[in-house]
Design a protein around this motif. Structure first.
Motif: not given
Length: 336
Positions: A16, A249, A253, A264, A267-268
């Motif tokens: 990521r 989580s 993405p 998103l 979750s980050e």
């Protein structure tokens, strides 16, 4: 089962971070490029191809990080004093909050101390192997090739390699030294291959993340080592549930569309800060588990195996370190 769920995190985190790498590193070549060569487009080649080829070429060149000097940042001695104060304050605070009930057996026996020291020694040795191997793989261009692969393929191969070598280490008898340490070395090399893209970051940022991780884990390990016997072993179940949530989580993405910005974002946050809390708790749990296994080994109920214990602490360190790097990278990007 807990180890199976912990492993994917470093893989997805490294992948990521690929789009953000250009903000943290500068590439300086032996001979400067001419302006006409740098700006002149090549006929018949798309911009995507040029960008990919330039990234591939830069991956094989030596990188030098240029750090600007700030006259108002203070001396190095002041920075070291501030860092020592932060680490010391963290140790005192965590010990005061979580360790009000200390051991009642007169302190740590010699066999527990020896078992814990050997576990920490193997943990440090394993992390050293991972760091050296990751740097070596990065200089050979493995980092770029890894990021150019399909993320799902990397995740699948990484899981097979990591879990296979890890369980090979677990289920090999400590009496078979060659096979035991061979599987353990293979496990460390697998982690190095998956973590090598982090070497695109500024070395100063990686050093800071390493120091913060050592300070955090050191303070938590101190609490676990001096706390009452088996006080935190009950955390295994709640931490397992937490690591499942963090794992989901981390994979979000890859599943959610780019238009789901709010999902998103949350979750980050769960991946970063929830992961720090979960793996900090795992550090506390694993240290107490090491002492518990030392007592069982002293009674002859299990075999004395410090290599297996070190794998758990290595995974805790890797997961905390990856999140520290990500947080510091985001902080530097926000300053620009």
């Amino acid at each position: 089962m807990a180890f199976f769920l912990r492993r994917p995190f470093a893989v997805s985190s490294a992948l990521r971070q690929a789009p953000k790498l250009s903000n943290t590193a500068r590439f300086i070549h032996n001979s400067p490029l001419k302006p006409t060569q740098a700006t002149k487009p090549q006929p018949g080649a798309s911009s995507v191809f040029n960008k990919s080829r330039q990234t591939f070429q830069n991956a094989f060149r030596r990188t030098y990080m240029q750090q600007t000097f700030n006259t108002q940042s203070g001396s190095m001695g002041q920075k070291l004093m501030y860092g020592a104060a932060i680490v010391g304050g963290t140790v005192v605070a965590t010990n005061f909050i979580f360790n009000r009930e200390t051991r009642e057996d007169g302190g740590m026996p010699d066999y527990e101390r020896s078992f814990l020291n050997e576990t920490f020694m193997h943990t440090g040795l394993g992390l050293g192997i991972i760091a050296i191997a990751a740097r070596a793989l990065h200089t050979t261009g493995w980092s770029y090739r890894l990021m150019a692969m399909n993320p799902w393929a990397v995740l699948g191969v990484g899981l097979v390699g990591s879990i296979g070598s890890m369980y090979g280490t677990f289920y090999t008898s400590p009496d078979n030294y060659v096979m035991k340490y061979g599987c353990w070395t293979l496990f460390n090399l697998t982690q190095a291959a998956l973590l090598s893209p982090l070497m695109f970051y500024n070395p100063a940022l990686l050093a800071r993340a390493g120091i913060y991780t050592v300070g955090l884990m050191g303070s938590i390990a101190f609490v676990g080592a001096t706390a009452k016997q088996e006080k935190y072993l009950y955390l295994g179940g709640p931490l397992l549930a937490g690591v499942v949530l963090v794992a989901i989580s981390g994979l979000a993405p890859m599943v959610l569309p780019a238009t789901a910005a709010r999902s998103l974002m949350w979750s980050e946050r769960i991946w970063l800060y929830g992961g720090l809390a979960v793996f900090g708790g795992f550090t506390l749990y694993d240290v107490q588990k090491v002492l518990h296994h030392a007592r069982l080994a002293q009674r002859g109920l299990i075999k004395r195996d410090v290599v297996n214990e070190s794998v758990s602490l290595e995974l805790d360190f890797i997961n905390i370190f990856v999140r520290m790097v990500q947080i510091l990278g985001m902080r530097n990007n926000n300053r620009k």
